[in-house]
Each structure stands twice: as C-alpha cells, then as structure tokens.
Write a protein that holds these residues in place. Structure first.
Motif, mmCIF file in Angstrom:
data_model
loop_
_atom_site.group_PDB
_atom_site.id
_atom_site.type_symbol
_atom_site.label_atom_id
_atom_site.label_comp_id
_atom_site.label_asym_id
_atom_site.label_seq_id
_atom_site.Cartn_x
_atom_site.Cartn_y
_atom_site.Cartn_z
ATOM 1 N N PHE A 211 0.785 -1.493 0.210
ATOM 2 C CA PHE A 211 0.497 -0.129 0.116
ATOM 3 C C PHE A 211 0.288 1.288 0.094
ATOM 4 O O PHE A 211 1.579 1.237 1.101
ATOM 5 C CB PHE A 211 -1.016 -0.035 1.465
ATOM 6 C CG PHE A 211 -1.724 0.666 1.468
ATOM 7 C CD1 PHE A 211 -2.768 1.065 0.278
ATOM 8 C CD2 PHE A 211 -1.745 2.406 2.003
ATOM 9 C CE1 PHE A 211 -3.717 2.042 0.386
ATOM 10 C CE2 PHE A 211 -3.174 3.202 1.554
ATOM 11 C CZ PHE A 211 -3.540 3.092 0.908
ATOM 12 N N ALA A 212 0.874 1.609 -0.584
ATOM 13 C CA ALA A 212 1.155 3.474 -1.238
ATOM 14 C C ALA A 212 0.587 4.442 -0.042
ATOM 15 O O ALA A 212 -0.333 4.307 -0.120
ATOM 16 C CB ALA A 212 0.707 4.186 -2.063
ATOM 17 N N PHE A 213 1.409 5.063 0.511
ATOM 18 C CA PHE A 213 1.164 5.989 1.652
ATOM 19 C C PHE A 213 1.361 7.758 1.408
ATOM 20 O O PHE A 213 2.314 7.747 0.319
ATOM 21 C CB PHE A 213 2.087 5.882 2.682
ATOM 22 C CG PHE A 213 1.227 5.067 3.207
ATOM 23 C CD1 PHE A 213 -0.066 4.821 4.360
ATOM 24 C CD2 PHE A 213 2.005 3.750 2.832
ATOM 25 C CE1 PHE A 213 -0.404 3.418 4.823
ATOM 26 C CE2 PHE A 213 1.663 2.251 3.678
ATOM 27 C CZ PHE A 213 0.529 2.190 4.678
ATOM 28 N N ALA A 214 1.202 8.731 1.665
ATOM 29 C CA ALA A 214 1.278 9.756 0.950
ATOM 30 C C ALA A 214 2.767 10.148 2.289
ATOM 31 O O ALA A 214 3.205 11.792 0.878
ATOM 32 C CB ALA A 214 0.215 10.753 2.558
ATOM 33 N N SER A 215 3.532 9.825 2.714
ATOM 34 C CA SER A 215 5.030 10.305 3.360
ATOM 35 C C SER A 215 5.788 9.012 4.146
ATOM 36 O O SER A 215 4.877 8.177 4.447
ATOM 37 C CB SER A 215 4.932 11.427 4.108
ATOM 38 O OG SER A 215 4.121 10.725 5.208
ATOM 39 N N GLY A 216 6.965 8.604 4.695
ATOM 40 C CA GLY A 216 7.315 7.474 4.633
ATOM 41 C C GLY A 216 6.607 7.456 6.440
ATOM 42 O O GLY A 216 6.407 5.977 6.838
ATOM 43 N N MET A 217 6.704 8.766 7.182
ATOM 44 C CA MET A 217 5.877 8.490 7.952
ATOM 45 C C MET A 217 4.738 7.879 8.246
ATOM 46 O O MET A 217 4.383 6.734 9.254
ATOM 47 C CB MET A 217 6.095 9.413 9.268
ATOM 48 C CG MET A 217 7.591 10.004 9.732
ATOM 49 S SD MET A 217 8.346 8.776 10.821
ATOM 50 C CE MET A 217 7.426 8.295 12.311
ATOM 51 N N ALA A 218 3.604 8.172 6.811
ATOM 52 C CA ALA A 218 2.453 7.659 7.399
ATOM 53 C C ALA A 218 2.869 6.036 7.274
ATOM 54 O O ALA A 218 2.149 5.335 6.983
ATOM 55 C CB ALA A 218 1.768 8.683 6.033
ATOM 56 N N ALA A 219 3.430 5.830 6.153
ATOM 57 C CA ALA A 219 3.288 3.913 5.821
ATOM 58 C C ALA A 219 4.503 3.812 7.834
ATOM 59 O O ALA A 219 3.269 2.777 8.017
ATOM 60 C CB ALA A 219 4.769 4.133 4.718
ATOM 61 N N VAL A 220 4.723 4.815 8.250
ATOM 62 C CA VAL A 220 4.724 4.044 9.878
ATOM 63 C C VAL A 220 3.969 4.438 10.607
ATOM 64 O O VAL A 220 4.332 2.857 10.748
ATOM 65 C CB VAL A 220 6.566 4.807 10.672
ATOM 66 C CG1 VAL A 220 6.738 4.086 11.618
ATOM 67 C CG2 VAL A 220 7.829 4.660 9.543
ATOM 68 N N PHE A 221 3.341 5.272 10.681
ATOM 69 C CA PHE A 221 2.423 4.791 11.738
ATOM 70 C C PHE A 221 1.620 4.026 11.076
ATOM 71 O O PHE A 221 0.633 2.961 12.051
ATOM 72 C CB PHE A 221 2.002 6.357 11.853
ATOM 73 C CG PHE A 221 0.682 6.746 12.779
ATOM 74 C CD1 PHE A 221 0.692 6.469 13.799
ATOM 75 C CD2 PHE A 221 -0.331 6.561 11.902
ATOM 76 C CE1 PHE A 221 -0.379 6.417 14.481
ATOM 77 C CE2 PHE A 221 -1.568 6.603 13.312
ATOM 78 C CZ PHE A 221 -1.584 6.550 14.223
#
Length: 390
Positions: A81-91
């Motif tokens: 799944f692709a996220f708006a930012s790296g931290m969005a992916a982490v959280f």
C-alpha cells in the motif's frame, strides 16, 4: 518471456498498467478522485465483494497500483500500500497491527520521528517499546515479553549508518512468532531485500532515494499478504493514501533507481575514503569501508554501500556548526537521497532536543556529520568538503 524472470532494471521499466485505447507508451496520469460503474449491480458487487477494480482514489488508483506493483516485484513481496509520506507508512503500518497492551522491540537507532512516535504517542494507547543496542545483538531476545508483537529496525540506520544483521532478526522473529518490520529507506530495494532475510514487512520513505530528486513526498509498505490486508483496511478508512500524481512521479523514478544508485554508491565510497584520511576527522562510517564495524554483515546483505556517509569531525558541536557554515556547494537540508549532496549536523539540528546521553546511545556524537552523497562530479563534492574542513 516470463515477466517473473525479468531482471531488476527491466521490472522497474516494464512493469506497467494495461494501455488505454490510445496505446500510450508512457503511463498516463489518472487525476480522478473516483471511478464510475457500469450499472447498479456492478456498483453493488464492487462494494459488497471487494471486486478487484478501482472505486475511489483513497482506496486505490491506477497510478498508485503501478507504483505498488513495481516495489512489490523489487522487494519480493506479495502485496503493498502506498502512503502520502514515509512516516504515514510507519504509523499506519504499526497502528493497523498493534492493540492496547502490545509491545514493540526496536533497534535503538531509528529515525527521530519514529522514535517520537514510540515514546510520545504509542504509550497513550497502552503500547510500549523497548530498545536494544545494535552493538549487542545477543541481548535482543532478553527484551521480548509475552506481549511483544513486533520487532522493528532500520538498516543502515539513520544517521550513524550502522548495519543490523537482518538474517539474525529474521531468525529471532520466527522463533518467537513475531512480526519483523524493516525500514529499508537507506538501502532501497536495489541494494537490499529484507524479505529474503526473514522480514514480514518492508517500509520505505519514497521521498528519499526512490524519488531521488527532492520533488515529492511518498511512502510505501510491502510484504506478507495477510498483514498487508489489515494495513490496507486501516489505511483505506483513515486516509493516508499517496496522491496519484506523486505515485506517477515515483513510478517513473523507479525506472532510473538502479543506475542512480550505482553512481550514488560509487561517489559515496570515494567521499568516505577521502574523509578517512583527513586529519580533522576522528572516524568515518560507511558500510562498504573495511573499517566499518559491521562491514562483513553489510557485504552479506547489501549489493553496494548506499549513499550515506557519517563522519565525526574533531571539535564537537561547535566544529560541526562551523563546518556547515563553510559549506559552499553542497546543500544544508533535512532531506537525503537527492541528486544534490546534502550535509547535516544532527547534534545541533535534527537531534538537538536529545540529551548527550540519549544521542550517544544511538551513536550520535557531538561532532557527527551526515553526508547524503549526490550525483555531482565527485571531485567537486570532495573539494567542497575539504575546504569546509580547512
């Protein structure tokens, strides 16, 4: 030819959506918030049975689908799944998998924002984190509790460029039935594939080397299909999705990832070798320098050493700040993985709010400087560093 047999570079370039009726050579942008249905039954089935089709760009979009498909192939993952930012992916990845009362075992050296998430926000929801010393891998199992659910680590680490044995982490995670999550941002799928060593999920800040030109924000998580389904459902509801335009940019960036990384790594090794001989430098850390304490592990699990060089300048914080003031060509920026070389001094900037003891615990000395080596002519990069050290 079987597409699954394509090499890394071919997959990055030739993995794409089916062409439209216009038979375009380059994948078009799909700048739409939603998609239409043929009739009432098509619409009902799409929502009721989760048909494999696009409904709403917060859930999926042809451009984000292509980006995810490419990274999955590169990492050897089943889904993503692709996220708006790296931290969005982490959280989002962690929030989707953790419940109140769960426990994380994490490497002590993690990105500052990830550390803040672990110590400032997760405790509010009853989620605890214990940190292990990456220099003492034999102690990792001592941190595991009955409530432990996840092992989390970066390799190479930010900003000190330490290397963690991914195979060891994979073995421990499997032994204790834990989910192993690796932040692979510094290495990219080209230099390292953590799933091969036992990782269940791999996270990237695509803002960094995957984009590679400082243009857009993005993040992605890929890995085990069952775990990714939980992450997808959580993210579909909470809305941290990557925009179609940024996905299109990042997908195009993947087409040049391998050739860019080859030059990044070549330049970085030359910069590291220069710094290692400089009289005003105490020590240099670069994964493919033989002096690196985890050199053999880096050789085992990485194709090349990456583009990040960390070195300790003599004179502490004041010397580090003076060094930044003397830089002429290289950029002073909190980003990394750009075509342009970027220099940062963590003790006076990104990690200045930590105590000296807290910084030393994650290998950040007062004089540590991080260089994200770019794609300029390497003698020009070295010349700028040399005059600033002088």
């Amino acid at each position: 030819m079987n597409e699954e047999e394509f090499g890394f570079e071919t997959q990055a370039i030739r993995t794409q959506l089916e062409r439209t009726q216009y038979l375009e050579h380059s994948v078009p942008l799909y700048l739409t918030s939603s998609f239409v249905f043929e009739d009432a039954e098509d619409m009902r089935a799409s929502f009721a049975d989760e048909k494999d089709r696009n409904i709403y760009s917060r859930y999926s979009n042809p451009n984000t689908n292509e980006f995810v498909d490419k990274v999955c192939k590169m990492e050897g993952a089943a889904a993503g799944f692709a996220f708006a930012s790296g931290m969005a992916a982490v959280f989002s990845t962690l929030a989707a998998l953790l419940n109140s009362g769960d426990h994380i075992v994490s490497a002590g050296s993690v990105f500052g924002a990830t550390h803040s998430l672990f110590i400032n926000y997760f405790p509010k929801w009853g989620i605890e984190t214990s940190y292990f010393d990456i220099d003492k891998p034999d102690t990792i199992e001592s941190f595991i509790k009955p409530t432990t659910k996840i092992i989390f680590a970066e390799s190479p680490t930010n900003p000190a460029v330490d290397i963690i044995d991914l195979e060891l982490l994979g073995t421990i995670a499997k032994k204790h039935n834990l989910i192993l999550i690796i932040d692979n941002c510094f290495a990219t799928p080209y230099l390292q594939q953590p799933i091969k060593w036992g990782a269940d999920l791999v996270i990237h800040s695509a803002t960094k080397l995957i984009d590679g030109q400082g243009r857009v924000l993005g993040g992605i998580t890929v890995g085990n299909a069952e775990l990714m389904q939980k992450i997808y459902l959580f993210s579909r509801l909470t809305g941290p999705a990557l925009s179609p335009f940024n996905a299109w940019v990042l997908s195009k960036s993947l087409e040049t990832l391998a050739i860019r990384l080859d030059r990044h790594c070549e330049n970085a090794l030359k910069v590291a070798e220069f710094l290692e001989q400089h009289p005003k430098v105490n020590k240099v850390k670069y994964p493919f320098l033989k002096s690196h304490p985890q050199y053999e592990i880096a050789q085992k699990q990485m194709k090349l050493g990456g583009n990040i060089v960390a070195f300790e300048i003599k004179g502490g914080i004041e010397a580090g700040r003076a060094f930044l003031d003397k830089i002429k060509m290289c950029s002073l920026s909190p980003n990394l993985g750009d075509t342009r070389t970027i220099v940062t001094h963590p003790a006076s900037t990104t990690h200045s709010k930590l105590s000296v003891e807290e910084r030393l615990a994650v290998s950040i000395t007062d004089g540590l400087v991080r260089v994200s080596v770019g794609l300029e002519t390497v003698k020009d990069v070295i010349a700028d560093l040399e005059q600033a050290l002088a």
